[in-house]
Design a protein around this motif. Structure first.
Motif, mmCIF file in Angstrom:
data_model
loop_
_atom_site.group_PDB
_atom_site.id
_atom_site.type_symbol
_atom_site.label_atom_id
_atom_site.label_comp_id
_atom_site.label_asym_id
_atom_site.label_seq_id
_atom_site.Cartn_x
_atom_site.Cartn_y
_atom_site.Cartn_z
ATOM 1 N N UNK A 171 92.991 -11.178 95.830
ATOM 2 C CA UNK A 171 93.684 -10.419 96.870
ATOM 3 C C UNK A 171 95.059 -11.023 97.181
ATOM 4 N N UNK A 172 95.835 -11.261 96.135
ATOM 5 C CA UNK A 172 97.162 -11.839 96.329
ATOM 6 C C UNK A 172 98.217 -10.734 96.274
ATOM 7 N N UNK A 173 99.334 -11.007 96.926
ATOM 8 C CA UNK A 173 100.382 -10.003 97.029
ATOM 9 C C UNK A 173 101.133 -9.874 95.693
ATOM 10 N N UNK A 174 100.938 -8.753 95.034
ATOM 11 C CA UNK A 174 101.552 -8.537 93.724
ATOM 12 C C UNK A 174 103.076 -8.431 93.808
ATOM 13 N N UNK A 230 105.003 -10.420 95.141
ATOM 14 C CA UNK A 230 105.587 -11.732 94.846
ATOM 15 C C UNK A 230 105.877 -11.859 93.348
ATOM 16 N N UNK A 269 78.382 -24.828 93.969
ATOM 17 C CA UNK A 269 79.278 -25.624 94.812
ATOM 18 C C UNK A 269 80.686 -25.671 94.197
ATOM 19 N N UNK A 270 80.745 -25.759 92.874
ATOM 20 C CA UNK A 270 82.056 -25.845 92.209
ATOM 21 C C UNK A 270 82.666 -24.464 91.980
ATOM 22 N N UNK A 271 81.784 -23.503 91.720
ATOM 23 C CA UNK A 271 82.281 -22.146 91.452
ATOM 24 C C UNK A 271 83.007 -21.580 92.677
ATOM 25 N N UNK A 272 82.544 -21.954 93.873
ATOM 26 C CA UNK A 272 83.154 -21.395 95.083
ATOM 27 C C UNK A 272 84.650 -21.742 95.189
ATOM 28 N N UNK A 273 85.088 -22.785 94.470
ATOM 29 C CA UNK A 273 86.505 -23.143 94.514
ATOM 30 C C UNK A 273 87.375 -22.066 93.894
ATOM 31 N N UNK A 274 86.748 -21.195 93.116
ATOM 32 C CA UNK A 274 87.540 -20.118 92.502
ATOM 33 C C UNK A 274 88.007 -19.103 93.539
ATOM 34 N N UNK A 275 87.440 -19.190 94.743
ATOM 35 C CA UNK A 275 87.941 -18.353 95.841
ATOM 36 C C UNK A 275 89.409 -18.646 96.113
ATOM 37 N N UNK A 276 89.791 -19.901 95.782
ATOM 38 C CA UNK A 276 91.177 -20.294 96.030
ATOM 39 C C UNK A 276 92.143 -19.464 95.197
ATOM 40 N N UNK A 277 91.639 -19.017 94.052
ATOM 41 C CA UNK A 277 92.481 -18.168 93.222
ATOM 42 C C UNK A 277 92.070 -16.724 93.496
ATOM 43 N N UNK A 278 92.455 -16.286 94.648
ATOM 44 C CA UNK A 278 91.945 -14.998 95.100
ATOM 45 C C UNK A 278 92.590 -13.822 94.375
#
Lengths: 181, 200
Positions: free
Chosen positions: B55-58, B60, B44-53
């Motif tokens: 797949x971010x635009x490098x 930037x 349940x807590x590990x899934x929050x790491x999805x927030x730090x994806x």
């Protein structure tokens, strides 16, 4: 080794080598951005805080004396700036400058993960509902994977207090995610 | 709350005593159900790491440093810089204005005590440390931010920092209501405190 690298880079920068600052910035900019992003919940604010932190590092590096690691020093700055931004939001909300329900969205967001967007939004909403201090400890433990001792050095809070805050954060996240299931 | 949830959360947050933790780990090694429950909660807590994806635009991050350098150059523009002599009184003026506009009709004793604590906790030298720098001002929020930001790196001792932060928390944090409950006399004290710090 990391500490030695940082020591070398800081000294090079203080001796006039601007490229040393570039190396430091590139080394830490993602950590700075993602911490601010988890704390503030949107790209625009995280971008602003990241830029501010890099400017502070550039200007204040001459005062850095290695009493803590460079990482801890930078982390102190980013966490305080993020908290300040949250406080500023509270002030604005109090003065009704911003709509309380305003959801900051940004078309230029750097996250392109369309397939998980809905899930990411749900998680973000849960995180946004945590009280500031619980969100801070949740982010530091869960995302940044810092130990209580490291967090204690950064925040100046006692380890016992941090544990209690983290426990309440976990409990609240459980309650909120239970409701959604 | 599920049967073992409280205990698992205490385990994860390291709130259990050594004895309790050992006991819990023994139970864990013997009970498949408990292990399953622990895994489910951890997930349940590990899934929050999805927030730090990932797949971010490098792009930037690649464009970040030029923007920072550009802002550093702008900051040395004297037109955009306000001296502390102007910044601090502006801050006081904003506080006064806010209090005049938003002050409620009645005073609450608790608020008065807290306001007094704020005033008592701000030492002249400490406030001075906060103000002795040039501050960029674009709006009232930025003033507030800049002043506390000096706390990050100012070379004052830890207890002084703690006092400032405590005082500042009372003033600005979720408890901003406190400042609205200052009487004229208390407000005057706060003003004097800040003014004396400026001329320190």
């Amino acid at each position: 080794m990391v500490q030695e690298d940082d020591f070398y880079l800081v000294n090079e920068f203080l001796n006039g080598d601007e490229s040393a600052f570039n190396t430091i910035a590139k080394k830490y900019q993602k950590k700075i951005y993602w911490h601010a992003r988890q704390m503030l919940g949107n790209h625009l604010d995280a971008d602003e805080v990241t830029q501010e932190v890099l400017i502070v590092i550039y200007k204040k590096l001459k005062n850095f004396n290695f009493r803590s690691s460079l990482f801890t020093w930078i982390y102190k700055i980013v966490t305080t700036r993020s908290l300040n931004e949250l406080r500023r939001r509270n002030v604005k909300k109090f003065f009704s400058v911003e709509d309380e329900n305003l959801n900051i969205t940004d078309g230029r967001d750097i996250i392109n993960d369309i397939s998980n967007k809905e899930r990411i939004n749900e998680l973000k909403k849960t995180l946004d509902k945590l009280p500031t201090k619980q969100r801070q400890i949740f982010v530091m433990r869960n995302f940044d994977e810092l130990s209580y001792e490291e967090i204690s050095v950064i925040t100046g809070k006692s380890v016992g207090g941090l544990k209690a805050n983290y426990f309440h954060a976990l409990k609240k996240v459980m309650e909120m995610t239970n409701e959604k299931e | 709350m599920k049967k073992n949830e409280e205990k698992i959360l205490k385990y994860l947050s390291e709130m259990l005593t050594n004895e309790e933790r050992k006991q819990f780990e023994i139970e864990l090694s013997r009970s498949y159900e408990l292990k399953k429950e622990l895994d489910a909660i951890q997930n349940r807590f590990v899934q929050f790491r999805y927030l730090e994806t990932e797949n971010a635009d490098e792009r930037y991050f690649a464009s970040l440093l030029p923007k920072v350098y550009s802002r550093i150059e702008q900051n040395v523009n004297p037109i955009k810089k306000w001296k502390v002599a102007l910044a601090a009184p502006s801050f006081v003026a904003i506080i006064v204005l806010a209090i005049l506009i938003f002050r409620p009709n009645g005073y609450n004793t608790m608020y008065k005590d807290l306001a007094q604590e704020v005033i008592d906790n701000i030492f002249d030298e400490d406030v001075s440390q906060l103000y002795v720098s040039e501050i960029d001002i674009t709006d009232e929020g930025n003033i507030l931010t800049s002043q506390l930001n000096n706390y990050d790196i100012s070379p004052i001792d830890d207890s002084a920092k703690e006092n400032i932060l405590t005082a500042y928390d009372y003033l600005i944090d979720d408890d901003i209501l406190y400042i609205n409950n200052l009487s004229d006399n208390e407000l005057k004290q706060l003003q004097n405190k800040i003014n004396s710090a400026i001329s320190y």
